[in-house]
Scaffold this active site. Sequence first.
Site, PDB file in Angstrom:
ATOM      1  N   HIS A  53       1.027  -1.058   0.006  1.00  0.00           N
ATOM      2  CA  HIS A  53      -0.037  -0.080   0.024  1.00  0.00           C
ATOM      3  C   HIS A  53       0.510   1.080   0.028  1.00  0.00           C
ATOM      4  CE1 HIS A  53      -3.145   2.925   2.348  1.00  0.00           C
ATOM      5  NE2 HIS A  53      -3.202   2.591   1.211  1.00  0.00           N
ATOM      6  N   HIS A  95      -1.594  10.112  -3.035  1.00  0.00           N
ATOM      7  CA  HIS A  95      -2.420   9.874  -2.713  1.00  0.00           C
ATOM      8  C   HIS A  95      -3.378  11.525  -2.047  1.00  0.00           C
ATOM      9  CE1 HIS A  95      -5.621   9.054   1.189  1.00  0.00           C
ATOM     10  NE2 HIS A  95      -5.500   7.703   0.678  1.00  0.00           N
TER      11      HIS A  95
END
Length: 380
Positions: A53, A95
């Site tokens: 991730h 992100h």
Amino acid sequence: MLKGLTAKSLSRTLLSTALTGAMLASGWAVAADEPGKALAAKAGVPWPAVIAHRGASFNAPEETVPSYTLARELGADYLEMDIQRTRDGVLIALHDDTLERTTNIAGVYPTRTKDPVSSFTLEELKRLDAGSWFNKAHADRARASYAGLKILTLDEVIDIAEGGKNKPGLYIETKVPAQFPGIEEDLRRKLEQRGWLSQRPEADKGYVNVAHTPGRVVLQTFEKPSLELLHKAMPHTPKVLLLWLGDGSIQAASDQTFKDSGAKDKASFYATQQVKSKEEFAAWMDWAKAHGAIGTGPASALRNGGDQSYMDLVQPWMNKMAHDRGLIVHPYTVDDAVDFKEIGSHGVDGFFTNRASELLKFYGRPSKESMDSILKRIGY
Ligand code: G3P
Ligand code: CA
């Protein structure tokens, strides 16, 4: 009747195969009839999947060169990233939709600290330091060499995926896609141009070989319209619908907000949140399946809370509902063995994790090289 087996020994063999499969010291048990395993094989996706991730982002600044290179060298199956687009049309991996948390924007563009990423050109973004924040936030994991790291383009992440002996896949999220009309088609063009929408070379024996398989790219999104556009653009590429409760996603049983709840932190609030009904959850599974998803990416609640602990969308009945419809289940974002074991026992097919090293250990395929040694070897 099989030759050489008595009825008793045959039944013992069948029973043992069905019940045990394998059990590792870590506590990870594999039943012989894991439904997700067959579904993952059908989709060409590794099982169980180790999805790094934002890279190995527990140990290096998220979505940067060391984070992705470390994940690749550790042996993760996938490099996970969030895709956005610069003002001049370049796909980048980042992100947040602003730059405050993970860069020094306040020092470089003090009047633009709250501006969206989409309002910056690539050249402007490349002037930012995307590493020093990590050293301040995580003194125990800080490295002087992280200072000055750059935001990466999708091309640069692909270079990393292709650049070692291990050949991981790409697990790509369209982040806030409504801000970026046409990003799904941009993504298709880039993946096609880089040769990731057709068969890729095989890795040497003994190395991660996901890039060679049909599951080399997995596309993921929280947004239904984006899933539809991704499916239209890349009908043969595996897709995952990310799941959340409330805010336009799956309906919650209560519409109480965190603010009104009086809960001490968000994790405690999320832990109380329930899906409105089994029918509501089933409707999302049905929608995902009908619109081209091969799996779901549900939020999960973690034993020790924290800012990654969300609502529990990986209850056994939920995972069964997904599997019954032919969908695999990859929960986010899980870092601790206690959660790998607990959530894993509910029947999931891998995890998004910031700690690929820990998940690889849990699944019985630890990296032979230490993290420190890898980071030194790759220049950090
Ligand atoms: O993409 C799966 C997981 O990453 C979703 O959460 O916010 O970390 O992108 P987020
Ligand atoms: Ca993501």
